[in-house]
Structures are given as C-alpha cells and as structure tokens.
Design a protein around this motif. Structure first.
Motif, short mmCIF file in Angstrom:
data_model
loop_
_atom_site.label_atom_id
_atom_site.label_comp_id
_atom_site.label_asym_id
_atom_site.label_seq_id
_atom_site.Cartn_x
_atom_site.Cartn_y
_atom_site.Cartn_z
N MET A 1 35.41 34.99 35.44
CA MET A 1 34.63 36.10 35.22
C MET A 1 34.06 36.59 36.44
O MET A 1 33.31 35.92 37.29
N PHE A 2 34.20 37.70 36.97
CA PHE A 2 33.81 38.32 38.04
C PHE A 2 32.35 38.62 38.20
O PHE A 2 31.73 38.88 37.11
N THR A 3 31.54 38.56 39.15
CA THR A 3 30.15 38.76 39.00
C THR A 3 29.81 40.39 38.85
O THR A 3 29.20 40.69 37.99
N ASP A 4 30.68 40.92 39.63
CA ASP A 4 30.75 42.53 39.09
C ASP A 4 31.99 43.14 38.68
O ASP A 4 33.00 42.76 39.21
N PHE A 5 32.04 43.88 37.81
CA PHE A 5 33.19 44.54 37.19
C PHE A 5 34.00 45.27 38.19
O PHE A 5 33.32 45.63 39.31
N ILE A 6 35.22 45.09 38.19
CA ILE A 6 36.29 45.81 38.94
C ILE A 6 36.62 47.23 38.22
O ILE A 6 37.40 47.11 37.34
N ASN A 7 36.67 48.60 39.02
CA ASN A 7 36.91 49.62 38.51
C ASN A 7 38.58 49.76 38.55
O ASN A 7 38.94 49.71 39.71
N VAL A 8 39.03 49.95 37.39
CA VAL A 8 40.71 49.96 37.26
C VAL A 8 40.91 51.34 36.61
O VAL A 8 41.94 51.40 36.03
N SER A 9 40.16 52.36 36.41
CA SER A 9 40.14 53.47 35.66
C SER A 9 41.41 54.13 36.28
O SER A 9 41.78 54.25 37.64
N THR A 10 41.82 55.15 35.47
CA THR A 10 43.16 56.09 35.87
C THR A 10 42.47 57.50 35.75
O THR A 10 41.80 57.85 35.12
N GLY A 11 43.31 58.35 36.58
CA GLY A 11 43.17 59.88 36.56
C GLY A 11 44.08 60.34 35.51
O GLY A 11 44.26 61.85 35.23
N THR A 12 45.18 59.57 34.99
CA THR A 12 46.22 60.11 34.20
C THR A 12 45.41 60.18 32.72
O THR A 12 45.06 59.11 32.32
N THR A 13 45.51 61.32 32.00
CA THR A 13 45.07 61.38 30.41
C THR A 13 46.48 61.53 29.60
O THR A 13 47.19 62.06 30.10
N GLY A 14 46.34 60.92 28.52
CA GLY A 14 47.08 60.99 27.46
C GLY A 14 48.49 60.36 27.52
O GLY A 14 49.63 60.67 26.70
N SER A 15 48.65 59.57 28.49
CA SER A 15 50.12 58.67 28.56
C SER A 15 49.38 57.37 29.13
O SER A 15 48.38 57.10 29.71
N TYR A 16 50.32 56.19 28.68
CA TYR A 16 50.03 54.88 29.38
C TYR A 16 50.38 54.70 30.83
O TYR A 16 51.39 55.27 31.33
N VAL A 17 49.41 54.03 31.43
CA VAL A 17 49.28 53.87 32.93
C VAL A 17 49.45 52.37 33.08
O VAL A 17 48.77 51.72 32.43
N ASP A 18 50.20 51.82 33.84
CA ASP A 18 49.98 50.45 34.36
C ASP A 18 49.00 50.23 35.14
O ASP A 18 48.64 50.88 36.04
N VAL A 19 48.30 48.89 34.89
CA VAL A 19 47.29 48.35 35.56
C VAL A 19 47.64 47.07 36.00
O VAL A 19 47.62 46.07 35.48
N ASP A 20 47.79 46.90 37.49
CA ASP A 20 48.22 45.58 38.16
C ASP A 20 47.23 44.99 38.86
O ASP A 20 46.46 45.55 39.70
N ILE A 21 46.76 43.78 38.33
CA ILE A 21 45.89 43.14 38.60
C ILE A 21 46.11 41.95 39.79
O ILE A 21 45.34 41.36 39.99
N THR A 22 47.39 42.17 40.34
CA THR A 22 47.65 40.96 41.30
C THR A 22 46.64 40.90 42.21
O THR A 22 46.19 39.72 42.86
N ALA A 23 46.35 41.82 42.87
CA ALA A 23 45.26 41.83 43.99
C ALA A 23 43.97 41.08 43.57
O ALA A 23 43.27 40.49 44.47
N GLU A 24 43.50 41.25 42.25
CA GLU A 24 42.22 40.54 41.94
C GLU A 24 42.28 39.09 41.58
O GLU A 24 41.42 38.51 41.43
N VAL A 25 43.58 38.73 41.27
CA VAL A 25 43.60 37.28 40.81
C VAL A 25 44.13 36.31 41.84
O VAL A 25 44.20 35.21 41.50
#
Length: 286
Positions: free
Chosen positions: A71-95
């Motif tokens: 569990m991270f101390t502070d949340f990591i923003n992975v928001s997208t600017g794309t609306t209405g369709s699915y967007v990949d979120v790659d968490i490789t850098a965070e893990v």
C-alpha cells in the motif's frame, strides 16, 4: 468497513503519514450504505480517518499480510484524459521488480458531482458495468481489479472530472477473474447460497450492480453468519440500499465449505464474483 450512517457528509481514510486529502461526499446516507475500504498502515499499524458523520461505524473487518500486498503512502494518479472508451493502465513502473496480480484503486470526482461514471476491469475482460456516481449516490469508489501478465488493467470514465488513483497492489494469495462470474440470485427477500463454492478459500470479492433506476436492498454474509456487534445497516448481517445504476465491491468471508449467502430485494440487483483470497493467509476475520 464504514456503515450505519445517516445524513449526508464526507469520510476519508488514509495511511498514517500520507498527504492525501480526498475528503468529499463518500456516501449519501439517505440510503443505508456500507463500504469496504482497504487502507494502508504505517510501521506502527496506524491509519487516519477524517469524518463528518456523528454516527459513523468504523469497523476493523480484517487485515492483509505485508508479504502479500503493498500500500502506497500517497495515492498515485493514473487518471486518463480519454472518455467513453477503455484505456490501458500499466502499473509496471509503480511495482518495480514485483509481479502484481491485482491493483487497488480509488476513484473520485474532483469537481462538481455532475453524475460521472467509472469502471475498472482486468485487461482482456469484456465486463462493462460502469457506476454513475454523483452527490446523490456516492462520490468515492474503492475497487480491487485484476492485472494481466503485463501489469495492465483498464479504466473507462465518462468525464475528465472523474479521477482514478492507484492505492497499492497485491503480489500473492489472491486470484482475480478476467470476467466476473455471474452468481446473481432469483429468490428475493431470503438469504440464499450463492452459486459458486470456494472450498479452500478464506474470502470472496463480489461486485454488486443495480441494473434498474430504483434503490433496492441487498446483503452479503458468510454462510449462516452472525456478528452481533453489527447492525442491520451493514452488509455482513443485514441489508443496505444499493443506489440506482451503481456498482460497489464487497469482501465477504467464506465458511469452511467456501459458501457465501446473498440477499436481494429485487432481481434487478446482480452479484458477480470477481476474485478470491487464499485460505489462511491474506484474509483474517476474528
């Protein structure tokens, strides 16, 4: 878990030492809500709560091994600017060098409560049950979402006002389905065994989704479960209203045979099994 509230107000929980402050309408308690929240602890086992309610029930439901979850101390923003369709979120850098099996995410509407929607799913999934979230329902959503072998999950939002954050991730002792298994009930107004058994597991992650535009009661509990310390507003032994067109996740312990019971007021309320916890390791209930 938070429950037993009345009125409308704000609640936020965070790991001790965090600077996160997404203190906003976490539940409109005109309806009896109960929320299951995963919160990080510091090295002394401490987390923090900021609460506007005078009668908030905050109950310790279990704990997760530090060898299994980060569990991270502070949340990591992975928001997208794309609306209405699915967007990949790659968490490789965070893990880093870890191999994650699931991500823990938080979503809220940063400005306005305009009725935005959000859904997260494992990469490769065809699930699509977005929650329409507004001040009339619940601003904040917590969810556990599976990631594929490339550490990717997907998100879909209806507006860029809706933000998604990575809270942490699981490394082991959890199994997430690519698609949720439909275990919805037909009997109404009765506690009924759900269709999937989970022998050898200690807990199940359920997604609850209301397909109608009417609020209905639902409940989830361990098979033949009782917990006298809780009241009827909490999911474990009683029933709570599920707002129209909203999904919410619940973590429920199994009995020794892997059975969980569900309750619905109306067949518009559906249950989906999203994943399981391995017995004896990651899900501990007193």
């Amino acid at each position: 878990r938070i429950g037993g509230l009345s009125g409308t107000g704000a609640v936020f929980l965070r790991k001790n030492g965090s600077t996160d402050d997404y203190y906003n309408v976490s539940a409109d308690t005109s309806y009896a809500h109960a929320r299951y929240l995963l919160i990080g602890l510091d090295s002394n086992g401490i987390f923090e709560i900021k609460n506007e309610f005078s009668n908030c029930n905050l109950l310790l439901y279990g704990f997760l091994s530090s060898s299994d979850v980060v569990m991270f101390t502070d949340f990591i923003n992975v928001s997208t600017g794309t609306t209405g369709s699915y967007v990949d979120v790659d968490i490789t850098a965070e893990v880093g060098s870890d191999t994650p099996t699931a991500a823990i995410v938080f979503s809220w509407e940063a400005s306005g409560f305009t009725g935005t929607s959000v859904y997260v799913r494992k990469n490769g999934s065809t699930d699509d049950r977005p929650a329409t979230v507004s001040a009339a329902t619940a601003d904040s959503i917590w969810a556990i979402v599976g990631v594929d072998g490339d550490h990717i999950f997907e998100q879909k939002i209806s507006s860029t006002a809706r933000d998604v954050y990575l809270m942490g991730y699981f490394k082991s002792n959890i199994t997430m389905n690519t698609n949720g298994t439909d275990v919805s009930l037909t009997p109404t107004a009765a506690w009924t065994d759900l269709g999937t058994t989970n022998a050898g597991k200690s807990g199940v992650i359920y997604e609850v989704y209301n397909t109608s535009t009417t609020n209905y009661d639902y409940g989830l509990r361990k098979n033949n479960g009782t917990f006298p310390a809780l009241n009827d507003y909490l999911v474990y032994t009683g029933k709570v209203d599920l707002d129209a067109s909203v999904f919410i996740q619940n973590i429920i312990p199994c009995d020794s045979g892997g059975i969980v019971e569900g309750y619905i007021e109306n067949i518009a309320v559906d249950f989906y099994q999203m994943g399981t916890f391995t017995k004896g390791r990651i899900f501990h209930i007193n």
